[in-house]
Write a protein that holds these residues in place. Structure first.
Motif, short mmCIF file in Angstrom:
data_model
loop_
_atom_site.label_atom_id
_atom_site.label_comp_id
_atom_site.label_asym_id
_atom_site.label_seq_id
_atom_site.Cartn_x
_atom_site.Cartn_y
_atom_site.Cartn_z
N MET A 1 39.42 37.96 24.96
CA MET A 1 38.82 37.56 26.23
C MET A 1 39.90 37.55 27.31
N THR A 2 39.56 38.09 28.46
CA THR A 2 40.50 38.08 29.59
C THR A 2 39.94 37.19 30.69
N ASN A 3 40.78 36.89 31.66
CA ASN A 3 40.31 36.14 32.84
C ASN A 3 39.15 36.85 33.50
N TYR A 4 39.13 38.15 33.40
CA TYR A 4 38.14 38.94 34.12
C TYR A 4 36.78 38.98 33.44
N ASP A 5 36.69 38.41 32.24
CA ASP A 5 35.38 38.30 31.59
C ASP A 5 34.45 37.44 32.44
N ALA A 6 35.01 36.41 33.08
CA ALA A 6 34.20 35.54 33.95
C ALA A 6 33.69 36.32 35.15
N LEU A 7 34.51 37.22 35.69
CA LEU A 7 34.08 38.06 36.81
C LEU A 7 32.97 39.00 36.34
N ARG A 8 33.15 39.60 35.17
CA ARG A 8 32.12 40.47 34.61
C ARG A 8 30.79 39.73 34.47
N ASP A 9 30.85 38.53 33.90
CA ASP A 9 29.64 37.75 33.70
C ASP A 9 28.99 37.37 35.02
N TYR A 10 29.81 37.05 36.01
CA TYR A 10 29.30 36.70 37.35
C TYR A 10 28.57 37.91 37.95
N LEU A 11 29.20 39.07 37.87
CA LEU A 11 28.60 40.27 38.45
C LEU A 11 27.32 40.67 37.73
N LYS A 12 27.27 40.49 36.43
CA LYS A 12 26.09 40.90 35.65
C LYS A 12 24.81 40.20 36.11
N VAL A 13 24.93 38.99 36.61
CA VAL A 13 23.72 38.25 37.02
C VAL A 13 23.36 38.43 38.49
N GLN A 14 24.15 39.22 39.20
CA GLN A 14 23.87 39.46 40.62
C GLN A 14 22.70 40.43 40.77
N VAL B 1 30.22 41.26 48.72
CA VAL B 1 31.63 41.17 49.04
C VAL B 1 32.11 39.77 48.66
N LEU B 2 33.21 39.73 47.91
CA LEU B 2 33.82 38.47 47.53
C LEU B 2 35.25 38.43 48.05
N SER B 3 35.64 37.29 48.61
CA SER B 3 37.02 37.12 49.05
C SER B 3 37.90 36.94 47.81
N PHE B 4 39.18 37.15 47.97
CA PHE B 4 40.10 36.92 46.86
C PHE B 4 39.98 35.48 46.38
N GLU B 5 39.81 34.53 47.32
CA GLU B 5 39.68 33.12 46.95
C GLU B 5 38.43 32.90 46.08
N GLU B 6 37.34 33.55 46.43
CA GLU B 6 36.11 33.42 45.63
C GLU B 6 36.31 34.01 44.24
N ILE B 7 36.99 35.14 44.16
CA ILE B 7 37.26 35.76 42.86
C ILE B 7 38.14 34.85 42.03
N GLU B 8 39.15 34.24 42.66
CA GLU B 8 40.03 33.33 41.94
C GLU B 8 39.26 32.11 41.40
N ILE C 1 36.09 32.18 40.54
CA ILE C 1 35.27 32.70 39.44
C ILE C 1 36.09 32.84 38.16
N ILE C 2 37.30 33.41 38.29
CA ILE C 2 38.12 33.65 37.09
C ILE C 2 38.99 32.45 36.73
N ASP C 3 39.00 31.43 37.59
CA ASP C 3 39.77 30.22 37.36
C ASP C 3 41.26 30.52 37.16
N ALA C 4 41.76 31.42 38.00
CA ALA C 4 43.17 31.81 37.95
C ALA C 4 43.52 32.51 39.25
N ALA C 5 44.80 32.56 39.53
CA ALA C 5 45.27 33.28 40.72
C ALA C 5 45.30 34.77 40.42
N LEU C 6 44.91 35.57 41.40
CA LEU C 6 45.04 37.02 41.28
C LEU C 6 46.51 37.39 41.42
N PRO C 7 46.95 38.43 40.75
CA PRO C 7 48.35 38.86 40.91
C PRO C 7 48.54 39.50 42.29
N ARG C 8 49.78 39.58 42.72
CA ARG C 8 50.06 40.20 44.02
C ARG C 8 49.56 41.64 44.07
#
Length: 85
Positions: free
Chosen positions: A1-14, A20-27, A29-36
């Motif tokens: 499982m990766t941090n991005y599984d949560a993003l996948r699951d979020y997108l699947k129910v849309q 459009v999601l801001s970086f803050e919203e994505i963070e 969803i994944i409960d982690a900071a995005l890399p630079r």
């Protein structure tokens, strides 16, 4: 499982075809900071280098979305992939 599984699951129910999601919203969803690297458009492009497997790209594809970083450099557009007939 990766941090991005949560993003996948979020997108699947849309239900909308595009969102459009801001970086803050994505963070959130994944409960982690995005890399630079997430600030680079190429990091998000799901169709740019299909042979290069990256977890954030795979999550989008598995959810049926194409991701494109927005010109503002602070958000990502997710667009549903057309279904094959």
């Amino acid at each position: 499982m990766t941090n991005y599984d949560a993003l996948r699951d979020y997108l699947k129910v849309q239900r909308q075809a595009e969102l459009v999601l801001s970086f803050e919203e994505i963070e959130e969803i994944i409960d982690a900071a995005l890399p630079r690297a997430a600030q680079r458009a190429s990091w998000w492009e799901t169709l740019r280098s299909p042979q290069e497997k990256m977890p954030q790209r795979e999550a989008c594809i598995e959810a049926g979305f194409i991701a494109t970083r927005q010109p503002d450099g602070k958000s990502v557009k997710f667009r549903k992939m057309p279904r094959a007939r």
